[in-house]
Design a protein around this motif. Sequence first.
Motif, mmCIF file in Angstrom:
data_model
loop_
_atom_site.group_PDB
_atom_site.id
_atom_site.type_symbol
_atom_site.label_atom_id
_atom_site.label_comp_id
_atom_site.label_asym_id
_atom_site.label_seq_id
_atom_site.Cartn_x
_atom_site.Cartn_y
_atom_site.Cartn_z
ATOM 1 N N UNK A 26 -46.296 -27.768 9.669
ATOM 2 C CA UNK A 26 -46.062 -28.488 8.419
ATOM 3 C C UNK A 26 -47.038 -27.949 7.378
ATOM 4 N N UNK A 27 -48.310 -27.983 7.722
ATOM 5 C CA UNK A 27 -49.360 -27.445 6.860
ATOM 6 C C UNK A 27 -50.589 -27.203 7.712
ATOM 7 N N UNK A 28 -51.317 -26.158 7.373
ATOM 8 C CA UNK A 28 -52.528 -25.826 8.112
ATOM 9 C C UNK A 28 -53.583 -25.319 7.139
ATOM 10 N N UNK A 29 -54.844 -25.448 7.555
ATOM 11 C CA UNK A 29 -55.949 -25.031 6.698
ATOM 12 C C UNK A 29 -57.101 -24.556 7.568
ATOM 13 N N UNK A 30 -57.808 -23.538 7.104
ATOM 14 C CA UNK A 30 -59.014 -23.110 7.792
ATOM 15 C C UNK A 30 -60.227 -23.802 7.162
ATOM 16 N N UNK A 31 -61.335 -23.778 7.841
ATOM 17 C CA UNK A 31 -62.516 -24.433 7.275
ATOM 18 C C UNK A 31 -63.094 -23.627 6.111
ATOM 19 N N UNK A 32 -62.544 -22.454 5.840
ATOM 20 C CA UNK A 32 -62.923 -21.705 4.639
ATOM 21 C C UNK A 32 -61.950 -21.964 3.498
ATOM 22 N N UNK A 33 -60.925 -22.798 3.773
ATOM 23 C CA UNK A 33 -60.048 -23.239 2.696
ATOM 24 C C UNK A 33 -58.707 -22.536 2.578
ATOM 25 N N UNK A 34 -58.412 -21.602 3.448
ATOM 26 C CA UNK A 34 -57.117 -20.924 3.389
ATOM 27 C C UNK A 34 -56.031 -21.864 3.910
ATOM 28 N N UNK A 35 -54.921 -21.932 3.203
ATOM 29 C CA UNK A 35 -53.857 -22.859 3.561
ATOM 30 C C UNK A 35 -52.552 -22.141 3.882
ATOM 31 N N UNK A 36 -51.716 -22.852 4.642
ATOM 32 C CA UNK A 36 -50.401 -22.346 4.994
ATOM 33 C C UNK A 36 -49.463 -23.546 5.054
ATOM 34 N N UNK A 37 -48.273 -23.410 4.463
ATOM 35 C CA UNK A 37 -47.327 -24.519 4.419
ATOM 36 C C UNK A 37 -45.970 -24.095 4.969
ATOM 37 N N UNK A 38 -45.309 -25.037 5.614
ATOM 38 C CA UNK A 38 -43.923 -24.818 5.977
ATOM 39 C C UNK A 38 -43.064 -24.828 4.725
ATOM 40 N N UNK A 39 -41.954 -24.100 4.747
ATOM 41 C CA UNK A 39 -41.120 -23.949 3.559
ATOM 42 C C UNK A 39 -40.603 -25.293 3.037
ATOM 43 N N UNK A 40 -40.314 -26.217 3.934
ATOM 44 C CA UNK A 40 -39.691 -27.472 3.510
ATOM 45 C C UNK A 40 -40.653 -28.404 2.783
ATOM 46 N N UNK A 41 -41.937 -28.143 2.841
ATOM 47 C CA UNK A 41 -42.894 -29.067 2.229
ATOM 48 C C UNK A 41 -43.640 -28.458 1.050
ATOM 49 N N UNK A 42 -43.409 -27.181 0.786
ATOM 50 C CA UNK A 42 -44.111 -26.532 -0.328
ATOM 51 C C UNK A 42 -43.799 -27.250 -1.633
ATOM 52 N N UNK A 43 -44.839 -27.542 -2.382
ATOM 53 C CA UNK A 43 -44.686 -28.236 -3.648
ATOM 54 C C UNK A 43 -44.694 -29.743 -3.534
ATOM 55 N N UNK A 44 -44.598 -30.260 -2.310
ATOM 56 C CA UNK A 44 -44.596 -31.716 -2.116
ATOM 57 C C UNK A 44 -45.817 -32.193 -1.332
ATOM 58 N N UNK A 45 -46.241 -31.416 -0.351
ATOM 59 C CA UNK A 45 -47.370 -31.802 0.488
ATOM 60 C C UNK A 45 -48.578 -30.936 0.129
ATOM 61 N N UNK A 46 -49.766 -31.534 0.242
ATOM 62 C CA UNK A 46 -51.008 -30.811 0.000
ATOM 63 C C UNK A 46 -51.987 -31.108 1.128
ATOM 64 N N UNK A 47 -52.501 -30.047 1.729
ATOM 65 C CA UNK A 47 -53.505 -30.209 2.787
ATOM 66 C C UNK A 47 -54.874 -29.887 2.213
#
Length: 117
Positions: free
Chosen positions: A48-69
């Motif tokens: 769904x969404x993932x983040x590293x402790x250095x702040x890099x993020x990755x989002x699933x296509x269905x949640x981009x623009x709606x969810x924030x990690x």
Amino acid sequence: QVTLVESGGALVQPGGSLRLSCQASGNVGSTYAMGWYRPAPGNTRRVVAAITNSGHTNYGDSVKGRFTISIDNAKNTIYLQMNGLQPEDTDNYTCSYVDYDSGIGAWAQGSQVTVGS
């Protein structure tokens, strides 16, 4: 060993918002990633969404623009702000942790998010 405790799952109306949180404790490493996953076909999970402790993020296509990690490194805690929720977002969201140096991984117990009236 790392233990994850997540919270925030609930019933929410379509168009509503929800925030999940997940805190890691124990032998938390210095280079790691955390995120939320949903069940996927074949007894797997999809990000769904993932983040590293250095702040890099990755989002699933269905949640981009709606969810924030986001991440609070001082608390080893991540947050998932879910906006514009739709019935298709209904699922069990499970928090994960992986240490890139040691390979240690962990899964939380899962939070049920239900979108409906």
